[in-house]
Design an enzyme around this catalytic site. Structure first.
Site, PDB file in Angstrom:
ATOM      1  N   HIS A 227       0.845  -1.195   0.000  1.00  0.00           N
ATOM      2  CA  HIS A 227       0.000   0.000   0.000  1.00  0.00           C
ATOM      3  C   HIS A 227       0.879   1.242   0.000  1.00  0.00           C
ATOM      4  O   HIS A 227       2.073   1.147   0.266  1.00  0.00           O
ATOM      5  CB  HIS A 227      -0.902   0.024   1.253  1.00  0.00           C
ATOM      6  CG  HIS A 227      -0.122   0.205   2.527  1.00  0.00           C
ATOM      7  ND1 HIS A 227       0.475  -0.850   3.190  1.00  0.00           N
ATOM      8  CD2 HIS A 227       0.188   1.313   3.255  1.00  0.00           C
ATOM      9  CE1 HIS A 227       1.105  -0.402   4.261  1.00  0.00           C
ATOM     10  NE2 HIS A 227       0.955   0.920   4.325  1.00  0.00           N
ATOM     11  N   ASP A 229       0.836   5.169   1.907  1.00  0.00           N
ATOM     12  CA  ASP A 229       0.146   5.893   2.970  1.00  0.00           C
ATOM     13  C   ASP A 229      -0.578   7.084   2.338  1.00  0.00           C
ATOM     14  O   ASP A 229      -0.069   7.691   1.410  1.00  0.00           O
ATOM     15  CB  ASP A 229       1.136   6.354   4.040  1.00  0.00           C
ATOM     16  CG  ASP A 229       1.805   5.168   4.741  1.00  0.00           C
ATOM     17  OD1 ASP A 229       1.266   4.044   4.671  1.00  0.00           O
ATOM     18  OD2 ASP A 229       2.868   5.373   5.371  1.00  0.00           O
ATOM     19  N   HIS A 284       4.784   0.022  -0.022  1.00  0.00           N
ATOM     20  CA  HIS A 284       5.506  -0.783   0.966  1.00  0.00           C
ATOM     21  C   HIS A 284       4.605  -1.876   1.539  1.00  0.00           C
ATOM     22  O   HIS A 284       3.380  -1.813   1.419  1.00  0.00           O
ATOM     23  CB  HIS A 284       6.098   0.101   2.075  1.00  0.00           C
ATOM     24  CG  HIS A 284       5.117   1.016   2.743  1.00  0.00           C
ATOM     25  ND1 HIS A 284       4.687   2.204   2.169  1.00  0.00           N
ATOM     26  CD2 HIS A 284       4.471   0.938   3.926  1.00  0.00           C
ATOM     27  CE1 HIS A 284       3.833   2.792   2.974  1.00  0.00           C
ATOM     28  NE2 HIS A 284       3.666   2.044   4.053  1.00  0.00           N
ATOM     29  N   ARG A 294       6.373  -8.680  16.355  1.00  0.00           N
ATOM     30  CA  ARG A 294       6.826  -7.339  15.999  1.00  0.00           C
ATOM     31  C   ARG A 294       5.738  -6.309  16.265  1.00  0.00           C
ATOM     32  O   ARG A 294       4.570  -6.529  15.928  1.00  0.00           O
ATOM     33  CB  ARG A 294       7.206  -7.308  14.517  1.00  0.00           C
ATOM     34  CG  ARG A 294       7.717  -5.982  14.003  1.00  0.00           C
ATOM     35  CD  ARG A 294       8.237  -6.185  12.573  1.00  0.00           C
ATOM     36  NE  ARG A 294       8.783  -4.977  11.995  1.00  0.00           N
ATOM     37  CZ  ARG A 294       8.079  -4.068  11.334  1.00  0.00           C
ATOM     38  NH1 ARG A 294       6.783  -4.233  11.178  1.00  0.00           N
ATOM     39  NH2 ARG A 294       8.659  -3.009  10.820  1.00  0.00           N
TER      40      ARG A 294
HETATM   41  C1  LIG Z   1      -5.208   8.463   8.987  1.00  0.00           C
HETATM   42  C2  LIG Z   1      -5.234   7.284   8.466  1.00  0.00           C
HETATM   43  C3  LIG Z   1      -4.153   6.677   7.612  1.00  0.00           C
HETATM   44  C4  LIG Z   1      -4.555   5.238   7.508  1.00  0.00           C
HETATM   45  C5  LIG Z   1      -6.029   5.352   7.517  1.00  0.00           C
HETATM   46  C6  LIG Z   1      -6.317   6.312   8.662  1.00  0.00           C
HETATM   47  C7  LIG Z   1      -6.113   5.555   9.978  1.00  0.00           C
HETATM   48  C8  LIG Z   1      -5.168   4.385   9.870  1.00  0.00           C
HETATM   49  C9  LIG Z   1      -4.094   4.474   8.773  1.00  0.00           C
HETATM   50  C10 LIG Z   1      -3.643   3.097   8.250  1.00  0.00           C
HETATM   51  C11 LIG Z   1      -2.605   2.393   9.137  1.00  0.00           C
HETATM   52  C12 LIG Z   1      -2.169   1.064   8.477  1.00  0.00           C
HETATM   53  C13 LIG Z   1      -1.874   1.213   6.984  1.00  0.00           C
HETATM   54  C14 LIG Z   1      -2.995   2.020   6.296  1.00  0.00           C
HETATM   55  C15 LIG Z   1      -2.807   2.020   4.784  1.00  0.00           C
HETATM   56  C16 LIG Z   1      -4.311   1.463   6.782  1.00  0.00           C
HETATM   57  O1  LIG Z   1      -4.890   0.528   6.322  1.00  0.00           O
HETATM   58  O2  LIG Z   1      -4.692   2.179   7.929  1.00  0.00           O
HETATM   59  C17 LIG Z   1      -3.052   3.406   6.888  1.00  0.00           C
HETATM   60  C18 LIG Z   1      -4.054   4.414   6.310  1.00  0.00           C
HETATM   61  C19 LIG Z   1      -3.573   5.233   5.145  1.00  0.00           C
HETATM   62  O3  LIG Z   1      -2.498   5.857   5.157  1.00  0.00           O
HETATM   63  O4  LIG Z   1      -4.301   5.252   4.147  1.00  0.00           O
HETATM   64  O1  LIG Z   2       4.907  -2.005  10.434  1.00  0.00           O
HETATM   65  C1  LIG Z   2       5.557  -1.349   9.624  1.00  0.00           C
HETATM   66  O2  LIG Z   2       6.790  -1.381   9.587  1.00  0.00           O
HETATM   67  C2  LIG Z   2       4.866  -0.463   8.618  1.00  0.00           C
HETATM   68  C3  LIG Z   2       3.425  -0.114   8.952  1.00  0.00           C
HETATM   69  C4  LIG Z   2       2.775   0.676   7.870  1.00  0.00           C
HETATM   70  O3  LIG Z   2       3.141   0.642   6.724  1.00  0.00           O
HETATM   71  C5  LIG Z   2       1.635   1.535   8.231  1.00  0.00           C
HETATM   72  O4  LIG Z   2       1.187   1.533   9.403  1.00  0.00           O
HETATM   73  O5  LIG Z   2       1.154   2.245   7.324  1.00  0.00           O
HETATM   74 FE   LIG Z   3       2.196   2.235   5.530  1.00  0.00          FE
END
Ligand SMILES: C=C1C[C@]23C[C@H]1CC[C@H]2[C@@]12CCC[C@@](C)(C(=O)O1)[C@H]2[C@@H]3C(=O)O
Ligand SMILES: O=C(O)CCC(=O)C(=O)O
Ligand SMILES: [Fe+2]
Length: 345
Positions: A227, A229, A284, A294
């Site tokens: 994905h 961010d 990533h 982890r």
């Molecule tokens: C502020 C954010 C950013 C979110 C959504 C929301 C809350 C949680 C974040 C994450 C965290 C884990 C990876 C991700 C890809 C996910 O699935 O939830 C992130 C997402 C994003 O960066 O899109």
């Molecule tokens: O666990 C990690 O090292 C990365 C987590 C991540 O990519 C995320 O929270 O968006």
């Molecule tokens: Fe991420």
């Protein structure tokens, strides 16, 4: 004022997209978590690497930090920082409080399950609906205060958890502002643009605690699926256990070396758009291990969700259309990795 959690309200998820499996109760990797053999494995042949062998590790206290950060954003969209001023004891405290949370029995954690249309609480990653298989992962998302959830988990011992998460979010906010000042300065943007990205009153942020339990057969499954961010900048503490991998064009998956006490900083979709693609946004993923549970902690920073995101006015030929931040987030939650190409100018 619309908040980040409201911006995520539009696409409700189903239970199986939210509730992580009870990792304590299983021996092997169930069918639901067994991914088809990936054709793109970690590329172990470092010599084939077209770029420098490592994501740059930048000492923030060094005079050349500014130049190095600018270069890293342009080349990779990612770097690691050391000497960043965030107390190491606080980082360790966040890790141990996170361990305390994830060590709770599954039925306790499910008491603070993220709502179907919600953004905060315990649950699988938001990217889950875009993949057929489930991930070897459980998360806890915090936006602002976490006291309501913490009181449910520990009616009498919630204060330590909340104080730690509050202090950490405060430190992350300071560090993000420092880094964005440097990054946007290297781009050469207007003071208005600076204000938009760093606005102190209504900027939005989230803290994501990630847990990747030990896995009986790590090569069969995945911790967090590929994905990007979504917001402007992410600051990640991946503790001392590696697992994070980036997709390098023409090379394959490459591990981001874990350095205890360092933070991994990466460009999100919104900064990619704002920089008119001058800063790449890295795909990533996270792999899991057989022997070590982890924990990682990610802080996401974004502009006000009601504001407009667009390439900075300094770019003559914008590559993206402008749109409200909340509309971009909504596109992302419906179309995932397609969202960026959908807003091409
Ligand atoms: C502020 C954010 C950013 C979110 C959504 C929301 C809350 C949680 C974040 C994450 C965290 C884990 C990876 C991700 C890809 C996910 O699935 O939830 C992130 C997402 C994003 O960066 O899109
Ligand atoms: O666990 C990690 O090292 C990365 C987590 C991540 O990519 C995320 O929270 O968006
Ligand atoms: Fe991420």
């Amino acid at each position: 004022m619309t908040t980040l959690s409201e911006a995520y309200r539009n696409v409700p998820l189903t239970d199986d997209q939210i509730i992580p499996i009870d990792f304590e109760s299983i021996d092997g990797v169930p069918e639901s978590h067994s991914w088809p053999q990936f054709n793109e494995h970690l590329n172990k042949n470092q010599t084939l690497d077209p770029k420098d062998s490592m994501i740059p590790v930048i000492n923030l206290a060094c005079p050349d930090a500014r130049t190095l950060i600018g270069q890293a954003c342009e080349t990779w969209g990612m770097f690691q920082v050391i000497n960043h001023g965030v107390p190491f004891e606080l980082v360790k405290k966040v890790e141990s409080e996170s361990e305390r949370l994830f060590a709770l029995p599954a039925h306790e954690k499910r008491k603070v399950l993220r709502a179907a249309d919600g953004a905060t609480g315990y649950g699988s990653a938001r990217v889950s609906p875009f993949f057929d298989k489930s991930m070897w992962h459980e998360g806890f998302t915090i936006m602002g205060s976490c006291v309501d959830d913490a009181k449910v988990l520990w009616p009498h011992e919630y204060q330590g958890f909340c104080d730690t998460m509050d202090a950490y979010q405060h430190q992350m906010k300071l560090l993000t502002h420092n880094l964005l000042l440097i990054i946007l300065d290297t781009l050469g943007v207007t003071p208005e643009d600076m204000n938009w990205a760093i606005s102190t009153d209504d900027s939005q942020s989230a803290l994501q605690l990630n847990s990747y339990p030990t896995c009986p057969n790590p090569s069969e499954t995945i911790g967090l699926a590929p994905h990007t961010d979504s917001l402007l900048l992410t600051i990640l503490n991946q503790s001392d256990i590696s697992g994070l991998e980036i997709l390098v064009e023409g090379f394959g998956w490459k591990q981001v070396q874990a350095i205890e006490g360092a933070f991994v900083v990466n460009v999100g979709d919104l900064l990619h758009i704002f920089s008119n693609a001058k800063f790449p946004v890295l795909t990533h993923r996270v792999m899991v291990t057989h022997s070590r549970h982890r924990i990682s902690v990610a802080y996401f920073h974004g502009p006000p969700v009601e504001s407009i995101v667009a390439p900075s006015s300094k770019f003559q030929k914008p590559l993206f259309k402008s749109l409200p931040v909340k509309e971009y987030l909504s596109l992302k939650s419906k179309h995932f990795s397609e969202a960026l190409s959908m807003i091409q100018a």
